[in-house]
Design a protein around this motif. Sequence first.
Motif, PDB file in Angstrom:
ATOM      1  N   TYR A 112      -2.307 -13.873   1.385  1.00 34.98           N
ATOM      2  CA  TYR A 112      -2.248 -12.436   1.654  1.00 34.98           C
ATOM      3  C   TYR A 112      -2.503 -11.731   0.330  1.00 34.98           C
ATOM      4  O   TYR A 112      -1.616 -11.641  -0.514  1.00 34.98           O
ATOM      5  CB  TYR A 112      -0.867 -12.075   2.217  1.00 34.98           C
TER       6      TYR A 112
ATOM      7  N   SER B 186      -4.183  -8.455  -2.109  1.00 39.15           N
ATOM      8  CA  SER B 186      -4.433  -7.014  -2.050  1.00 39.15           C
ATOM      9  C   SER B 186      -4.939  -6.519  -3.400  1.00 39.15           C
ATOM     10  O   SER B 186      -4.690  -7.141  -4.440  1.00 39.15           O
ATOM     11  CB  SER B 186      -3.159  -6.255  -1.650  1.00 39.15           C
TER      12      SER B 186
ATOM     13  N   ARG C  80      -6.843  -4.973   2.255  1.00 39.90           N
ATOM     14  CA  ARG C  80      -5.401  -4.789   2.015  1.00 39.90           C
ATOM     15  C   ARG C  80      -5.221  -4.122   0.660  1.00 39.90           C
ATOM     16  O   ARG C  80      -5.720  -4.599  -0.350  1.00 39.90           O
ATOM     17  CB  ARG C  80      -4.674  -6.134   2.053  1.00 39.90           C
TER      18      ARG C  80
ATOM     19  N   LEU D  57       4.306  -3.143  -0.440  1.00 43.63           N
ATOM     20  CA  LEU D  57       4.033  -3.802   0.852  1.00 43.63           C
ATOM     21  C   LEU D  57       5.311  -4.433   1.411  1.00 43.63           C
ATOM     22  O   LEU D  57       5.488  -4.509   2.630  1.00 43.63           O
ATOM     23  CB  LEU D  57       2.926  -4.847   0.671  1.00 43.63           C
TER      24      LEU D  57
ATOM     25  N   SER E 193       7.674  -1.233   2.475  1.00 42.76           N
ATOM     26  CA  SER E 193       7.246  -0.540   3.697  1.00 42.76           C
ATOM     27  C   SER E 193       7.324  -1.461   4.918  1.00 42.76           C
ATOM     28  O   SER E 193       7.228  -1.002   6.043  1.00 42.76           O
ATOM     29  CB  SER E 193       5.803  -0.051   3.538  1.00 42.76           C
TER      30      SER E 193
ATOM     31  N   LYS F 265       5.030  -3.578   5.590  1.00 45.41           N
ATOM     32  CA  LYS F 265       3.659  -3.869   6.034  1.00 45.41           C
ATOM     33  C   LYS F 265       3.319  -5.351   5.868  1.00 45.41           C
ATOM     34  O   LYS F 265       2.647  -5.944   6.711  1.00 45.41           O
ATOM     35  CB  LYS F 265       2.666  -2.999   5.247  1.00 45.41           C
TER      36      LYS F 265
ATOM     37  N   GLU G 119       4.831  -7.156   8.812  1.00 46.32           N
ATOM     38  CA  GLU G 119       4.124  -6.751  10.036  1.00 46.32           C
ATOM     39  C   GLU G 119       2.775  -7.449  10.125  1.00 46.32           C
ATOM     40  O   GLU G 119       2.425  -8.041  11.139  1.00 46.32           O
ATOM     41  CB  GLU G 119       3.820  -5.256   9.942  1.00 46.32           C
ATOM     42  N   ASP G 120       2.009  -7.389   9.015  1.00 50.70           N
ATOM     43  CA  ASP G 120       0.673  -8.011   8.990  1.00 50.70           C
ATOM     44  C   ASP G 120       0.755  -9.519   9.231  1.00 50.70           C
ATOM     45  O   ASP G 120      -0.113 -10.101   9.881  1.00 50.70           O
ATOM     46  CB  ASP G 120      -0.010  -7.764   7.648  1.00 50.70           C
TER      47      ASP G 120
END
Length: 269
Positions: free
Chosen positions: A190, A192, A200, A207, A210, A212, A215-216
């Motif tokens: 993952y 970014s 991302r 991240l 939040s 995110k 969630e992702d």
Amino acid sequence: MTQTAGNPPKKVSPNAPTEQEVLSVHHYTDRLFKFRIERPPTFRFRSGEFVMIGLPREDGKPLLRAYSIASPAWDEELEFFSIKVPDGPLTSRLGDIKPGDKVLLGKKPTGTLVHDALVPGKRLYMFSTGTGVAPFASLMRDPETYQKFDEVILTQTCREVAELAYGEELAAGLKDDPLCDEYAHQFRLYNSATREDYPRQGRITDLIKSGKLFEDLGVPPLNPETDRVMICGSMAMLQDTKALCEEAGLVEGSNATPAQFVIEKAFAD
Ligand code: A2P
């Protein structure tokens, strides 16, 4: 008793670095490169550890810096991932090495980003920024990582998209890895970027905060029952990410006292 004429033989410290041949060099950007060197048969380390690496100074004395070993413990060669700083005493010169050149390799690998410093868990997060991905390049290619954890998530955040290339190459290569190919389905990358357009965006800390990231990935938020974390980046990144782990109830571990998360500064800067 007679004495031999001339200078006495020079004492070589048993801990003095050894000279090893550079086997390959690959540049990803004008600031980032990886290189592989010979591994002496007596050189032992645990995946995730760092060692001193360097070149001789003009006066012949060694100029050494700590570098995470990016290759796994089973590999017959040693890999390193480095930044080049134009006025950096070592990295400006190391950036010019070619196959056949010699580099100095210290004899005492050490570090906290090792399996021994974590208690068992279900999911392993490896949070990195920039060259902080290096120790995880080692751990993600070690079968022990997948034998200990059902799920392994590597995050890498960089300012620019081109800086993510090494991590992407590693992730893509896992399915063809001689020892870890059968575990490739347990691994996820993952990544970014923070200063260029990329699917991302954002700092890993934001991240996480939040939600995110979770969630992702389709996983629950950090949980001390199931999740273990290793962190490698700048001092500021370490502090901020460590605070989030502690907020989630994870306890910092060490070689002497294994626990739920461990941190180490990314050295090669
Ligand atoms: P940013 O671009 O928002 O500063 P650096 O080269 O400065 O070490 O940064 C590498 C990456 O780490 C960048 O994407 C940077 O984001 C991010 N970063 C810098 N400081 C922190 C921090 N305190 N927490 C999380 N990420 C950080």
